[in-house]
Each structure stands twice: as C-alpha cells, then as structure tokens.
Scaffold this active site. Structure first.
Site, mmCIF file in Angstrom:
data_model
loop_
_atom_site.group_PDB
_atom_site.id
_atom_site.type_symbol
_atom_site.label_atom_id
_atom_site.label_comp_id
_atom_site.label_asym_id
_atom_site.label_seq_id
_atom_site.Cartn_x
_atom_site.Cartn_y
_atom_site.Cartn_z
ATOM 1 N N THR A 28 0.854 -1.199 0.000
ATOM 2 C CA THR A 28 0.000 0.000 0.000
ATOM 3 C C THR A 28 0.885 1.242 0.000
ATOM 4 O O THR A 28 1.960 1.233 0.596
ATOM 5 C CB THR A 28 -0.911 -0.021 1.245
ATOM 6 O OG1 THR A 28 -1.776 -1.153 1.158
ATOM 7 C CG2 THR A 28 -1.759 1.247 1.349
ATOM 8 N N SER A 30 2.119 5.068 -2.311
ATOM 9 C CA SER A 30 2.349 5.544 -3.678
ATOM 10 C C SER A 30 3.391 4.704 -4.420
ATOM 11 O O SER A 30 3.279 4.501 -5.637
ATOM 12 C CB SER A 30 2.761 7.020 -3.657
ATOM 13 O OG SER A 30 3.888 7.202 -2.834
ATOM 14 N N THR A 31 4.392 4.179 -3.725
ATOM 15 C CA THR A 31 5.400 3.354 -4.402
ATOM 16 C C THR A 31 4.806 1.993 -4.754
ATOM 17 O O THR A 31 4.983 1.491 -5.874
ATOM 18 C CB THR A 31 6.664 3.185 -3.518
ATOM 19 O OG1 THR A 31 6.948 4.431 -2.878
ATOM 20 C CG2 THR A 31 7.857 2.764 -4.346
ATOM 21 N N GLY A 97 3.613 2.438 7.693
ATOM 22 C CA GLY A 97 2.318 2.845 8.232
ATOM 23 C C GLY A 97 1.940 4.278 7.926
ATOM 24 O O GLY A 97 0.871 4.742 8.328
ATOM 25 N N GLY A 98 2.826 4.972 7.196
ATOM 26 C CA GLY A 98 2.484 6.345 6.796
ATOM 27 C C GLY A 98 1.160 6.384 6.043
ATOM 28 O O GLY A 98 0.392 7.342 6.151
ATOM 29 N N GLU A 105 -0.471 -4.859 6.404
ATOM 30 C CA GLU A 105 0.855 -5.017 5.779
ATOM 31 C C GLU A 105 1.732 -5.961 6.595
ATOM 32 O O GLU A 105 2.434 -6.812 6.049
ATOM 33 C CB GLU A 105 1.548 -3.648 5.649
ATOM 34 C CG GLU A 105 0.925 -2.770 4.582
ATOM 35 C CD GLU A 105 1.476 -1.352 4.583
ATOM 36 O OE1 GLU A 105 1.382 -0.699 3.539
ATOM 37 O OE2 GLU A 105 1.986 -0.881 5.616
ATOM 38 N N LYS A 123 14.160 7.535 1.612
ATOM 39 C CA LYS A 123 13.691 6.669 2.704
ATOM 40 C C LYS A 123 14.834 6.007 3.476
ATOM 41 O O LYS A 123 14.619 5.439 4.535
ATOM 42 C CB LYS A 123 12.786 5.560 2.128
ATOM 43 C CG LYS A 123 11.635 6.039 1.262
ATOM 44 C CD LYS A 123 10.592 6.736 2.071
ATOM 45 C CE LYS A 123 9.408 7.233 1.296
ATOM 46 N NZ LYS A 123 8.655 6.225 0.579
HETATM 47 C C1 5RP Z 1 1.467 2.336 4.087
HETATM 48 C C2 5RP Z 1 2.944 2.215 4.102
HETATM 49 C C3 5RP Z 1 3.678 2.711 2.893
HETATM 50 O O1 5RP Z 1 4.369 1.655 2.345
HETATM 51 C C4 5RP Z 1 4.611 3.802 3.305
HETATM 52 O O2 5RP Z 1 3.839 4.803 3.941
HETATM 53 C C5 5RP Z 1 5.342 4.387 2.106
HETATM 54 O O3 5RP Z 1 4.446 5.068 1.294
HETATM 55 P P1 5RP Z 1 4.886 5.798 -0.049
HETATM 56 O O4 5RP Z 1 5.313 4.731 -0.990
HETATM 57 O O5 5RP Z 1 3.638 6.518 -0.501
HETATM 58 O O6 5RP Z 1 5.995 6.747 0.296
HETATM 59 O O7 5RP Z 1 3.563 1.725 5.007
HETATM 60 O O8 5RP Z 1 0.921 1.955 5.306
#
Ligand code: 5RP
Length: 226
Positions: A28, A30-31, A97-98, A105, A123
């Site tokens: 989950t 954007s990546t 968890g962002g 997950e 990251k």
């Molecule tokens: C969601 C997550 C995402 O993997 C994490 O927040 C990274 O998100 P993004 O790819 O948008 O930077 O842990 O619960």
C-alpha cells in the site's frame, strides 16, 4: 518529480522477483501503487499470479486492473510481497504505516517468504525515527496508550483525516503518530510497544524485509538481509 521517478524505478525493478504461478502480496502507498500498476500490465500480457492486497485501496486498484485476487482465508503462504516503506535503516529494519495500512501489511509480510521493499532514496536512513512511528490502537485505549508512549519520550498525535476526524484504518482502529526523533534501539521499542495492552500493531518491521530496492536517480541499489 524526482521522487516519483525513483518510486517507479524501484517498483519496476521489483518485477524481477515475480514469477508465473506465484501468490503475490500487494503493498500500500504511492510506491506500491506503481508496482500494482506495472504488475497489472504484466498480467495483461499473460503473467499468471494471484494477489493478496494489504488494504482496501490496493484491492480496489488491483481489481480495477484485472489482477486476480485471493485472500488469507484461501491461502496462508505468500511467495513474494512488494511494499513500500517510510524509512529503511542499514539492518533493513523499517518504519511503515504512513499510509495507514501497517496492520494488514505486517500480517501479509508475516506470511511471506520474500518481502521486497521498494523505496526512493529519501527513505534510507542511518537511524530510524525521524518519520513519526505509526502505532495502531483500539479506540478504547488510545488516551492510555498515548500517555505510555509519551513516557517513552515521544510526542504523540492522533492521526486525523482530511475532514479533521480521527483517521480510521481498514480494521476500524485509530493511529497514533509518535515522534521519537531518533530510535537508537528499535528492537527494544518494538517489544515495549507490542507489550502495551491496547496497541494493535506498530510500524516497526524488524527482521521481515528480505530485499530492499532503493532507487537513486536511475540507479537501483539492492540491499539484502544478512
Ligand atoms: C502504508 C505504508 C507505505 O508503504 C509507506 O507509507 C510508504 O508510502 P509511499 O510509498 O507513498 O511513500 O507503510 O501503510
């Protein structure tokens, strides 16, 4: 944006880990969304896999792309999961968890043989904790848990949605975003949080990632668990 190009490049590199016939965990964020998009294209070209999504959002996206789906009820062994992360350290420990999906997950990761994390260069950190650590709590206990986490040295905030209401996870819980600044002993903190009644799950993923694909510009750095 450079970040988006890196996210897509990391997601594209993760396709090398997917083989015909596999059960694939769908992350989950954007990546992970780039990964689901690219996987959908492969499925259109004939790749046969079954996906297990880590959120309602990812399930909707995957089914709109025609990716065949299954569930943990039907299948408890996942060959490979591709997911994003908010922070990754040199030991491949993660903050996740962002996007609010850490509980599913982590459950999907725990049932996965090979967890592949895809990330842009921002990251990668030497010490976890700059990103506020998400902790999923049952509503009944949230004030009590917030106090206990504050006593560990974090600034704690109840996550809110765009309307200002408490953010609700797919499992109908709340999230506390916990600003530690630095987490020098992530293993100890993970144990302390897991031991707190009312904590459903926390966003420290320790010993779970097999491979981390970090994109820096067009270069992909592959980090492997030792
Ligand atoms: C969601 C997550 C995402 O993997 C994490 O927040 C990274 O998100 P993004 O790819 O948008 O930077 O842990 O619960």
């Amino acid at each position: 944006m450079a970040n988006d190009q890196e996210k897509e490049a990391a997601a594209r590199a993760s396709l090398n880990f997917i083989e015909d016939g596999q059960v694939v965990g769908l992350g989950t964020g954007s990546t992970a969304a780039y990964f689901i998009q690219l996987l959908g294209e492969r499925v259109k070209d004939g790749l046969r896999i079954r996906g297990i999504p880590t959120s309602d959002r990812s399930r909707e996206m995957a089914s709109s792309l025609g990716i065949p789906l299954t569930t943990l009820d039907e299948c408890q062994q996942i060959d490979v999961t591709v997911d994003g992360a908010d922070e990754v350290d040199e030991q491949l420990r993660l903050i996740k968890g962002g996007g609010g999906a850490l509980l599913r997950e982590k459950i999907v990761a725990s049932a996965t043989r090979q967890l592949v994390i895809v990330a842009d260069a921002s990251k990668r950190v030497s010490v976890l904790g700059k990103f506020p650590l998400p902790v999923e709590v049952i509503k009944f206990a949230q004030a009590l848990v917030a106090k206990k986490i504050e006593a560990l040295g974090a600034g704690v905030q109840l996550r809110r949605d765009a309307k200002g209401n408490p953010f609700l996870t797919d499992e109908n819980n709340h999230i506390l975003d916990c600003r530690f600044g630095r987490i020098p002993d992530a293993d100890l903190l993970a144990r302390r949080l897991s031991d707190m009644p009312g904590v459903v799950e926390h966003g420290l993923f320790i010993g779970m990632a097999s491979v981390v694909l970090v994109a820096r510009g067009s270069e992909i750095v592959e980090l492997r668990a030792g």
